[in-house]
Write an enzyme that holds these catalytic residues in place. Structure first.
Site, mmCIF file in Angstrom:
data_model
loop_
_atom_site.group_PDB
_atom_site.id
_atom_site.type_symbol
_atom_site.label_atom_id
_atom_site.label_comp_id
_atom_site.label_asym_id
_atom_site.label_seq_id
_atom_site.Cartn_x
_atom_site.Cartn_y
_atom_site.Cartn_z
ATOM 1 N N ASP A 47 11.068 1.831 -11.993
ATOM 2 C CA ASP A 47 11.015 1.974 -10.541
ATOM 3 C C ASP A 47 11.983 3.074 -10.145
ATOM 4 O O ASP A 47 12.899 3.417 -10.918
ATOM 5 C CB ASP A 47 11.398 0.658 -9.846
ATOM 6 C CG ASP A 47 10.785 0.530 -8.447
ATOM 7 O OD1 ASP A 47 11.145 1.354 -7.587
ATOM 8 O OD2 ASP A 47 9.954 -0.362 -8.235
ATOM 9 N N ASP A 74 10.900 8.079 -12.010
ATOM 10 C CA ASP A 74 9.963 8.586 -11.017
ATOM 11 C C ASP A 74 8.662 8.871 -11.753
ATOM 12 O O ASP A 74 8.591 9.805 -12.566
ATOM 13 C CB ASP A 74 10.512 9.855 -10.358
ATOM 14 C CG ASP A 74 9.637 10.360 -9.216
ATOM 15 O OD1 ASP A 74 8.419 10.059 -9.213
ATOM 16 O OD2 ASP A 74 10.156 11.068 -8.340
ATOM 17 N N ASN A 101 1.067 -1.025 -11.904
ATOM 18 C CA ASN A 101 1.154 -1.544 -10.545
ATOM 19 C C ASN A 101 1.596 -0.522 -9.504
ATOM 20 O O ASN A 101 1.189 -0.592 -8.348
ATOM 21 C CB ASN A 101 2.138 -2.726 -10.538
ATOM 22 C CG ASN A 101 2.652 -3.047 -9.157
ATOM 23 O OD1 ASN A 101 1.949 -3.617 -8.317
ATOM 24 N ND2 ASN A 101 3.894 -2.667 -8.896
ATOM 25 N N TYR A 166 -4.992 7.948 -0.403
ATOM 26 C CA TYR A 166 -4.721 6.683 -1.099
ATOM 27 C C TYR A 166 -6.024 5.975 -1.440
ATOM 28 O O TYR A 166 -6.215 5.494 -2.570
ATOM 29 C CB TYR A 166 -3.844 5.797 -0.213
ATOM 30 C CG TYR A 166 -3.599 4.407 -0.750
ATOM 31 C CD1 TYR A 166 -2.639 4.177 -1.725
ATOM 32 C CD2 TYR A 166 -4.317 3.310 -0.261
ATOM 33 C CE1 TYR A 166 -2.405 2.891 -2.212
ATOM 34 C CE2 TYR A 166 -4.090 2.028 -0.737
ATOM 35 C CZ TYR A 166 -3.138 1.831 -1.714
ATOM 36 O OH TYR A 166 -2.902 0.557 -2.201
ATOM 37 N N LYS A 170 -7.385 4.998 -5.223
ATOM 38 C CA LYS A 170 -7.651 3.629 -5.631
ATOM 39 C C LYS A 170 -9.113 3.425 -6.046
ATOM 40 O O LYS A 170 -9.401 2.602 -6.923
ATOM 41 C CB LYS A 170 -7.271 2.667 -4.506
ATOM 42 C CG LYS A 170 -5.757 2.544 -4.315
ATOM 43 C CD LYS A 170 -5.075 2.077 -5.592
ATOM 44 C CE LYS A 170 -3.598 1.841 -5.410
ATOM 45 N NZ LYS A 170 -2.952 1.353 -6.652
ATOM 46 N N VAL A 199 -1.620 -8.017 1.009
ATOM 47 C CA VAL A 199 -0.589 -8.904 0.488
ATOM 48 C C VAL A 199 0.660 -8.807 1.361
ATOM 49 O O VAL A 199 1.110 -7.711 1.708
ATOM 50 C CB VAL A 199 -0.244 -8.545 -0.969
ATOM 51 C CG1 VAL A 199 0.815 -9.484 -1.528
ATOM 52 C CG2 VAL A 199 -1.507 -8.583 -1.838
ATOM 53 N N THR A 201 3.810 -8.468 1.396
ATOM 54 C CA THR A 201 5.094 -8.021 0.863
ATOM 55 C C THR A 201 6.048 -7.742 2.023
ATOM 56 O O THR A 201 5.629 -7.602 3.185
ATOM 57 C CB THR A 201 4.928 -6.748 0.033
ATOM 58 O OG1 THR A 201 4.475 -5.683 0.887
ATOM 59 C CG2 THR A 201 3.921 -6.951 -1.096
#
Length: 259
Positions: A47, A74, A101, A166, A170, A199, A201
């Site tokens: 991460d 990165d 992920n 995005y 995906k 989700v 988060t």
């Protein structure tokens, strides 16, 4: 009716397995790290958020589960990603499970997208998934198989209008999943696509969950409960475990019945 799961599944085949997770410092990724550590897997995660990631390592160790290995990275730098895979293998053994992920659904409009921004969105949301799979493949092949879980999104299925780069990335994840599953299948490497819905988060709640968002969830989902990162992590555990040994080249949608 309570939505808590008091007796979550334990997968004996995951104990001691070497698991590599991208974007593991927060959100869905954090839940993945916690759940695989609870299964006694040997977890490595990468991460860019170092402070949050170090705290996660400490929290898991304090809870009595095997502490994961955190490597700052990165993922836009593919050489650094490859180095992280090499270190994970050196410290935790050949990788059995890859969870691709990491991603970012920053909002943008078509008229504002530059070539540089487009390339950056592909690097953040798509490119690293391919090169992570490329890097772990020899280790999985040498062990007689493995599980690669690529993370997609329902955004391309519903045609979300506020993040076209995005959404494009995906959608491409599923095509990549199908291609890799066919190529890697003879090596008993399974490749599947995890497709989360909306989700809850911390980031999603902070940035986008407002009254209109709550209304949209109630209108679109079949189930009334809010999706949690743990709902995604538990499906990932199944796809990583030997219990799903004949599951490959598929999408597994966890969205409460949105699409």
């Amino acid at each position: 009716m309570s939505t808590d799961i008091t007796h979550p599944a334990v997968y004996a085949s995951l104990a001691g397995k070497s698991v590599f997770i991208t974007g593991g410092g927060s959100g869905i990724g954090e839940s993945l790290v916690r759940h695989f550590c609870a299964q006694k897997s040997r977890v490595t995660f990468v991460d860019i958020a170092e402070e949050a990631s170090q705290k996660l390592v400490a929290d898991i160790a304090a809870a009595g589960d095997p502490a994961p290995l955190f490597i700052p990275c990165d993922l836009r730098n593919v050489d650094d990603l490859r180095d992280a895979v090499d270190r994970a293998v050196a410290e935790n053994g050949p990788i059995n499970v890859l969870c691709n992920n990491a991603g970012s659904d920053d909002r943008h409009q078509t008229e504002d997208v530059t070539v540089a921004y487009w390339d950056d969105r592909m690097a953040v949301n798509l490119r690293h998934q391919f090169f992570a799979a490329q890097a772990v493949r020899p280790h999985m092949k040498a062990q007689g198989g493995g599980s690669i879980i690529n993370f997609g999104s329902i955004t391309w299925m519903v045609g979300d209008p506020d993040c076209p780069a995005y959404v494009t990335a995906k959608a491409a994840v599923y095509g990549m999943t199908r291609a890799l599953a066919r190529e890697l299948g003879p090596e008993r490497i399974r490749v599947n696509c995890m497709v989360p819905g909306w989700v809850m988060t911390e980031r999603q709640v902070r940035l986008w969950l407002n009254e209109a968002g709550e209304r949209q969830i109630e209108e679109r989902q079949c189930l009334p409960d809010r999706l949690q990162p743990s709902d995604i992590a538990r499906m990932a555990l199944f796809l990583a475990a030997d219990d799903s040994r004949m599951c490959t080249s598929q999408q597994f949608i966890v969205d409460g019945g949105w699409v």
